[in-house]
Structures are given as structure tokens and as C-alpha cells.
Design a protein around this motif. Sequence first.
Motif, PDB file in Angstrom:
ATOM      1  N   GLY A  56      27.300  36.465  49.272  1.00 38.02           N
ATOM      2  CA  GLY A  56      27.695  37.670  49.323  1.00 38.02           C
ATOM      3  C   GLY A  56      28.571  38.614  47.979  1.00 38.02           C
ATOM      4  O   GLY A  56      29.600  39.190  48.181  1.00 38.02           O
ATOM      5  N   VAL A  57      28.347  37.581  46.585  1.00 44.72           N
ATOM      6  CA  VAL A  57      29.429  37.794  45.370  1.00 44.72           C
ATOM      7  C   VAL A  57      29.554  39.227  45.081  1.00 44.72           C
ATOM      8  O   VAL A  57      30.476  39.923  44.851  1.00 44.72           O
ATOM      9  N   LEU A  58      28.749  40.035  45.133  1.00 43.24           N
ATOM     10  CA  LEU A  58      28.554  41.273  44.736  1.00 43.24           C
ATOM     11  C   LEU A  58      29.957  42.404  45.495  1.00 43.24           C
ATOM     12  O   LEU A  58      30.503  42.797  45.507  1.00 43.24           O
ATOM     13  N   SER A  59      29.689  42.180  47.173  1.00 46.85           N
ATOM     14  CA  SER A  59      30.328  43.076  47.769  1.00 46.85           C
ATOM     15  C   SER A  59      31.999  42.574  48.166  1.00 46.85           C
ATOM     16  O   SER A  59      33.039  42.922  47.817  1.00 46.85           O
ATOM     17  N   LEU A  60      32.030  40.950  47.411  1.00 48.53           N
ATOM     18  CA  LEU A  60      33.056  40.664  47.806  1.00 48.53           C
ATOM     19  C   LEU A  60      33.669  40.768  45.808  1.00 48.53           C
ATOM     20  O   LEU A  60      35.108  41.216  46.000  1.00 48.53           O
ATOM     21  N   LEU A  61      32.797  40.340  45.221  1.00 47.59           N
ATOM     22  CA  LEU A  61      33.481  41.512  43.894  1.00 47.59           C
ATOM     23  C   LEU A  61      34.286  42.888  43.992  1.00 47.59           C
ATOM     24  O   LEU A  61      35.193  43.698  43.751  1.00 47.59           O
ATOM     25  N   GLY A  62      33.182  43.912  44.774  1.00 48.44           N
ATOM     26  CA  GLY A  62      33.271  45.192  44.889  1.00 48.44           C
ATOM     27  C   GLY A  62      34.679  45.567  45.735  1.00 48.44           C
ATOM     28  O   GLY A  62      35.550  46.208  45.377  1.00 48.44           O
ATOM     29  N   HIS A  63      34.879  44.687  46.984  1.00 47.86           N
ATOM     30  CA  HIS A  63      36.402  44.224  47.688  1.00 47.86           C
ATOM     31  C   HIS A  63      38.371  44.323  46.133  1.00 47.86           C
ATOM     32  O   HIS A  63      38.145  44.557  46.542  1.00 47.86           O
ATOM     33  N   LEU A  64      37.272  43.330  45.672  1.00 52.27           N
ATOM     34  CA  LEU A  64      38.137  42.828  44.478  1.00 52.27           C
ATOM     35  C   LEU A  64      38.899  43.316  43.821  1.00 52.27           C
ATOM     36  O   LEU A  64      39.702  43.783  43.445  1.00 52.27           O
ATOM     37  N   ALA A  65      37.795  44.447  43.712  1.00 51.54           N
ATOM     38  CA  ALA A  65      38.078  45.942  42.273  1.00 51.54           C
ATOM     39  C   ALA A  65      39.523  46.586  43.447  1.00 51.54           C
ATOM     40  O   ALA A  65      39.760  47.632  42.356  1.00 51.54           O
ATOM     41  N   ALA A  66      39.014  46.922  44.588  1.00 55.42           N
ATOM     42  CA  ALA A  66      39.571  47.971  45.706  1.00 55.42           C
ATOM     43  C   ALA A  66      40.987  47.659  45.397  1.00 55.42           C
ATOM     44  O   ALA A  66      42.118  48.400  45.746  1.00 55.42           O
ATOM     45  N   VAL A  67      40.998  45.928  46.001  1.00 62.90           N
ATOM     46  CA  VAL A  67      42.555  45.441  46.266  1.00 62.90           C
ATOM     47  C   VAL A  67      43.155  45.018  45.264  1.00 62.90           C
ATOM     48  O   VAL A  67      44.406  44.859  45.822  1.00 62.90           O
ATOM     49  N   THR A  68      42.932  44.944  43.863  1.00 59.93           N
ATOM     50  CA  THR A  68      43.774  44.711  42.991  1.00 59.93           C
ATOM     51  C   THR A  68      43.826  46.057  41.285  1.00 59.93           C
ATOM     52  O   THR A  68      42.674  47.033  41.885  1.00 59.93           O
ATOM     53  N   SER A  69      44.824  45.360  40.868  1.00 65.01           N
ATOM     54  CA  SER A  69      45.325  46.978  40.084  1.00 65.01           C
ATOM     55  C   SER A  69      45.483  46.590  38.946  1.00 65.01           C
ATOM     56  O   SER A  69      45.680  47.713  37.913  1.00 65.01           O
ATOM     57  N   LYS A  70      46.184  44.902  38.669  1.00 64.56           N
ATOM     58  CA  LYS A  70      46.430  44.712  37.536  1.00 64.56           C
ATOM     59  C   LYS A  70      45.086  43.896  36.756  1.00 64.56           C
ATOM     60  O   LYS A  70      45.114  43.807  35.669  1.00 64.56           O
ATOM     61  N   ALA A  71      44.895  42.398  37.926  1.00 66.60           N
ATOM     62  CA  ALA A  71      44.081  41.645  37.031  1.00 66.60           C
ATOM     63  C   ALA A  71      43.224  41.787  36.370  1.00 66.60           C
ATOM     64  O   ALA A  71      42.661  43.139  36.872  1.00 66.60           O
ATOM     65  N   ARG A  72      42.240  41.159  35.070  1.00 65.00           N
ATOM     66  CA  ARG A  72      41.012  41.582  35.363  1.00 65.00           C
ATOM     67  C   ARG A  72      40.472  40.397  36.335  1.00 65.00           C
ATOM     68  O   ARG A  72      40.738  39.809  37.064  1.00 65.00           O
ATOM     69  N   ILE A  73      39.366  41.139  36.621  1.00 65.88           N
ATOM     70  CA  ILE A  73      38.399  40.854  37.986  1.00 65.88           C
ATOM     71  C   ILE A  73      36.849  40.700  37.251  1.00 65.88           C
ATOM     72  O   ILE A  73      36.702  40.917  36.341  1.00 65.88           O
ATOM     73  N   GLY A  74      36.716  39.212  37.988  1.00 62.09           N
ATOM     74  CA  GLY A  74      35.176  38.589  36.997  1.00 62.09           C
ATOM     75  C   GLY A  74      34.468  38.112  38.728  1.00 62.09           C
ATOM     76  O   GLY A  74      34.658  37.052  39.172  1.00 62.09           O
ATOM     77  N   SER A  75      33.448  37.794  37.846  1.00 60.40           N
ATOM     78  CA  SER A  75      32.534  36.770  38.574  1.00 60.40           C
ATOM     79  C   SER A  75      32.285  35.284  37.714  1.00 60.40           C
ATOM     80  O   SER A  75      32.065  35.275  36.755  1.00 60.40           O
ATOM     81  N   LEU A  76      32.866  34.301  38.510  1.00 56.84           N
ATOM     82  CA  LEU A  76      31.876  33.182  38.204  1.00 56.84           C
ATOM     83  C   LEU A  76      31.468  32.414  38.716  1.00 56.84           C
ATOM     84  O   LEU A  76      32.569  31.007  39.246  1.00 56.84           O
ATOM     85  N   PRO A  77      30.715  31.721  38.499  1.00 51.66           N
ATOM     86  CA  PRO A  77      29.926  32.578  37.800  1.00 51.66           C
ATOM     87  C   PRO A  77      29.084  33.675  39.057  1.00 51.66           C
ATOM     88  O   PRO A  77      28.962  33.289  40.620  1.00 51.66           O
ATOM     89  N   LEU A  78      27.800  34.096  38.821  1.00 51.15           N
ATOM     90  CA  LEU A  78      26.770  34.871  38.991  1.00 51.15           C
ATOM     91  C   LEU A  78      25.529  34.579  39.018  1.00 51.15           C
ATOM     92  O   LEU A  78      25.366  33.931  37.961  1.00 51.15           O
TER      93      LEU A  78
END
Length: 312
Positions: A56-78
Motif C-alpha cells: 500500500g505504497v500510496l498510503s505509506l507515502l501520505g504518512h511519510l509526507a506527514a511525519v517528515t519536514s526536511k528530506a525529499r520523499i519519494g516512491s522507489l519504485p511505484l
Amino acid sequence: MSVPQLGYLCLGENPSDEAGRALIRQFVLVREADRMGFDDIWIGEQHGEPHWPTPGVLSLLGHLAAVTSKARIGSLPLLPALHGPEGLADELATLALLSKGRFQLGVASGAALPALLQGRGLEADQAREAMRAFLRRWQDGGASSLLPAAPPVPVWVAAEDEASVRLAAEQGWGLVAAATHTRERVQALVRRYQQASGGRAPQLVLARFACSADSAQEAEAIAQPYLQALAQRATRQGWGADPVRSIARDAAALQAQSLIGDHAAVARQFRALADSHGATHVAIVPTSGQFDTHKHILAAFVDEVRPLLEDD
């Protein structure tokens, strides 16, 4: 060449076969990696692999956006072929907005996973074309009504077929290479891109299993069981059958190609990936499923390895 950017590839290690616990622990590690100063944090879409419970990578990426503030975030891969294109575009545009421009889109066709594709009624060529069609529409800005308001999203392509590499070169997108790909395979991919781009070298995210410690013996003692288990799992599940292209089934080769050793040696290995492979970004996978050891490896790369890179 300049020193590659330092990234963290999150696999959601699940050594106790408790997916919920593994994901919760993963996001504790994600917050730590963001606090430590990693440049990139990546999560990949994995299917049919309980040891890495991240389908469920899309849910995980949404959570990743919420709990981080500085690092670039991304799918590797989708894998765009496994998603409805309209809904996927809306999800990704939302991620770009939520992350305030930190989101990066890494994609693959899934052609390396024929059983997964067949279970979805797809052949490899269909999956490749679905990936390319989605990316073309995304690049044109017509994929989602949110895209005009969303920040630009860097695109990274994990593909080696001629049509996909040519598209990446034409659009100036980056490439992705796995930690199990042979050096020759990665170099051939980079040459293919350069030929398609008229000589321009690609941006390249290179994944690497990694363990940096106070001594080489300590690092090897931590990494060897992990890599041996990985090679055994690859053999059981049929990954990396062609040794010319993959070292997934060879624990010794995995260790030799990974970033493992004392801090100074790992710093040299890390820097060398720019010259030997053309890496502009390196995404490390710590070689331990144990929470404390995994966290210690992340900290070692920031506290011990990175200063040695900056001093050169």
C-alpha cells in the motif's frame, strides 16, 4: 564527479512476521532519518513479499509526507500498471501538495515480476506501455485537475527497455538501479541513456545495502546474516536468475558490492559510486531487520561517514 546525495530506502523490514509492528517501527526510523539530515527518503511498492510489507505504497507515502519536514520523499519504485491512471494521478498530485514540493516520483513497469503481472492479467510489454503512457500524461499536465496547483515533481525511471530509456532521456528524467544489479548492467543502462540523450549523462539513484561500523569486522558480522538470508529468499522466490544481470542469489557478491566496512572505507566506497556507476544519489538499505541496529547504521552514515565525504 561530485559526491552523491545520501538517501534512505525503507523496505519495512519485518523479521518477526508482524506487518503492523514493522510498519510502525519503520516510521519511527523515517522520522529519525529526517531529523538526522538524510537528503532523500524512499519507500517502494512491494507485493507478495511478507518480509517487506509495503504493497500500500500510496498510503505509506501520505504518512511519510506527514511525519517528515526536511528530506525529499519519494516512491522507489511505484508501479503505474497496477493502478487506475486517473486515481493515481490525483493521489500523486495530492502528495506533491502535502509535501510542499518534496515529493519525487520513481516508477517501474513491473516487467521483472512476471507472476505479479500475470495475476493482474498483464504481460510485460503492456505494463511497460502503461508506465510510459502514465508518465507522458503526467508530464503533459493533464493527468489530474490538481496538477496545475502542484509543485513540479522530479521523475525517476527504473527501466532498461529501449523505449522507456529513450523517453526518460528525451524528458530529462533520472534513472534508478537496484542494489542487486551488476555493475555491468548499470553501466550499460547509463550508456543507453547517453546514446538516447546525445551524450548527456543521467541523474542516477543507485540503491545499496549498507553497514558502517567502527571496524570492518563489526560491520561484516552485522551484514553477513542479512545478506545470506536475502540470497536464500531470492533463490526460493526466483529473483535474479541471470547472474550476468543480478547478484541477488549470491551472498558473497552482495557483500562485495555493498557499502560495508569501517567508516573510512565506507566513505571511500560511497564516493567511488559516482565514478564507477555515475551515481548522483545513493539510497542505502541498512543490513539489519533489528530496530536498534538499523537505527545505528542510519546514524553512522550521518555522524561518521558523511563528515569524511565533506572533508575530501
